[in-house]
Write a protein that holds these residues in place. Structure first.
Motif, PDB file in Angstrom:
ATOM      1  N   CYS A   1      -8.159  -4.138  -5.125  1.00 35.73           N
ATOM      2  CA  CYS A   1      -6.559  -3.523  -5.634  1.00 35.73           C
ATOM      3  C   CYS A   1      -7.014  -4.769  -6.497  1.00 35.73           C
ATOM      4  O   CYS A   1      -5.671  -5.301  -7.140  1.00 35.73           O
ATOM      5  CB  CYS A   1      -5.693  -3.498  -5.274  1.00 35.73           C
ATOM      6  SG  CYS A   1      -5.142  -2.179  -6.247  1.00 35.73           S
TER       7      CYS A   1
ATOM      8  N   GLU B   1      -2.483  -0.960  -7.931  1.00 36.40           N
ATOM      9  CA  GLU B   1      -3.309  -0.278  -8.929  1.00 36.40           C
ATOM     10  C   GLU B   1      -2.601   0.056  -9.644  1.00 36.40           C
ATOM     11  O   GLU B   1      -3.412   0.131 -11.113  1.00 36.40           O
ATOM     12  CB  GLU B   1      -3.039   1.023  -8.121  1.00 36.40           C
ATOM     13  CG  GLU B   1      -4.247   2.090  -8.876  1.00 36.40           C
ATOM     14  CD  GLU B   1      -4.489   3.275  -7.795  1.00 36.40           C
ATOM     15  OE1 GLU B   1      -3.952   3.202  -6.839  1.00 36.40           O
ATOM     16  OE2 GLU B   1      -5.508   3.945  -8.132  1.00 36.40           O
TER      17      GLU B   1
ATOM     18  N   GLN C   1      -8.657   2.495  -4.333  1.00 39.73           N
ATOM     19  CA  GLN C   1      -7.130   3.018  -3.590  1.00 39.73           C
ATOM     20  C   GLN C   1      -6.550   4.339  -3.671  1.00 39.73           C
ATOM     21  O   GLN C   1      -5.604   4.666  -2.935  1.00 39.73           O
ATOM     22  CB  GLN C   1      -6.530   2.348  -4.935  1.00 39.73           C
ATOM     23  CG  GLN C   1      -6.562   0.167  -4.847  1.00 39.73           C
ATOM     24  CD  GLN C   1      -6.121  -0.327  -3.521  1.00 39.73           C
ATOM     25  OE1 GLN C   1      -5.517   0.075  -2.792  1.00 39.73           O
ATOM     26  NE2 GLN C   1      -7.274  -1.195  -3.418  1.00 39.73           N
TER      27      GLN C   1
ATOM     28  N   GLN D   1       0.764  -0.959   0.012  1.00 41.91           N
ATOM     29  CA  GLN D   1       0.040   0.502  -0.033  1.00 41.91           C
ATOM     30  C   GLN D   1       1.055   1.637  -0.281  1.00 41.91           C
ATOM     31  O   GLN D   1       1.733   1.174   0.504  1.00 41.91           O
ATOM     32  CB  GLN D   1      -0.971  -0.036   1.388  1.00 41.91           C
ATOM     33  CG  GLN D   1      -2.025  -0.993   1.352  1.00 41.91           C
ATOM     34  CD  GLN D   1      -3.081  -1.229   0.609  1.00 41.91           C
ATOM     35  OE1 GLN D   1      -3.046   0.148  -0.448  1.00 41.91           O
ATOM     36  NE2 GLN D   1      -3.854  -2.151   1.176  1.00 41.91           N
TER      37      GLN D   1
END
Ligand code: FES
Length: 139
Positions: free
Chosen positions: A71, A95, A114, A10
Motif C-alpha cells: 500500500c 489505500e 489490499q 489494516q
C-alpha cells in the motif's frame, strides 16, 4: 518486498469459505477466469493474504506492484464490478489516498494488494491497460 505494511491501519478482511470465480479482464477483454479454492489460498506472495494481487499472481495473471504489495504506490490499481466490489473488505484511508494518485479512478477502484474478496460473489477485475503495458515493457 512483500507482506503487510506495519505503518498503516489494516481494515478487517474476511477470507472466503466457499469457492468463487474471478474474471480478470483488460480493455474489456478476458485475460483469464480463475476459480478460487478457499482451502488452497496462496500462503505466500505480495499483498495481503487473500488479496486480489496474490490470487492473480498465483493464477499467472500479472498485475504491476511496484511497492511489493504494501500500500505504498498505486501501480496495482484495478477496477471491480459493483457486485464483486460489495463483497470485498473496506479500503483503509491509506489505500484511498493511494488510489487517488492512480489514473482512471472509478467508484469501484481498489488496490489489488489490499483488496480481499470474501468469496460470497464472483468478481470481474479490470486491470487497466496502462498497467499491463508497463508490465509488458518490463518497467
Ligand atoms: Fe503498491 Fe499495491 S503494490 S500499493
Amino acid at each position: 518486498m512483500g507482506g503487510e505494511n506495519p505503518y498503516i491501519q489494516q481494515t478487517d478482511a474476511v477470507l472466503p469459505t466457499s469457492a468463487f470465480k474471478i474474471r480478470f479482464t483488460s480493455d474489456g477483454e478476458e485475460l483469464k477466469t480463475v476459480v478460487v479454492d478457499p482451502s488452497a489460498l496462496p500462503e505466500r506472495g505480495d499483498g495481503r493474504p487473500g488479496s486480489l494481487l496474490r490470487l492473480a499472481h498465483a493464477a499467472g495473471v500479472e498485475i504491476d506492484h511496484a511497492c511489493g504489495g504494501v500500500c505504498a504506490c498505486s501501480t496495482c490499481h484495478v477496477v471491480l464490478d459493483q457486485r464483486g466490489f460489495d463483497t470485498t473488505n473496506e479500503a483503509s484511508e491509506e489505500e484511498e489516498d493511494m488510489i487517488d494518485l492512480a489514473p482512471g479512478v472509478k467508484g469501484t477502484s481498489r488496490l489489488a494488494c489490499q483488496c480481499v474478496p470474501d468469496g460470497t460473489s464472483d468478481l470481474v477485475v479490470e486491470i487497466p491497460s496502462w498497467n499491463r503495458n508497463a508490465v509488458q515493457e518490463g518497467h
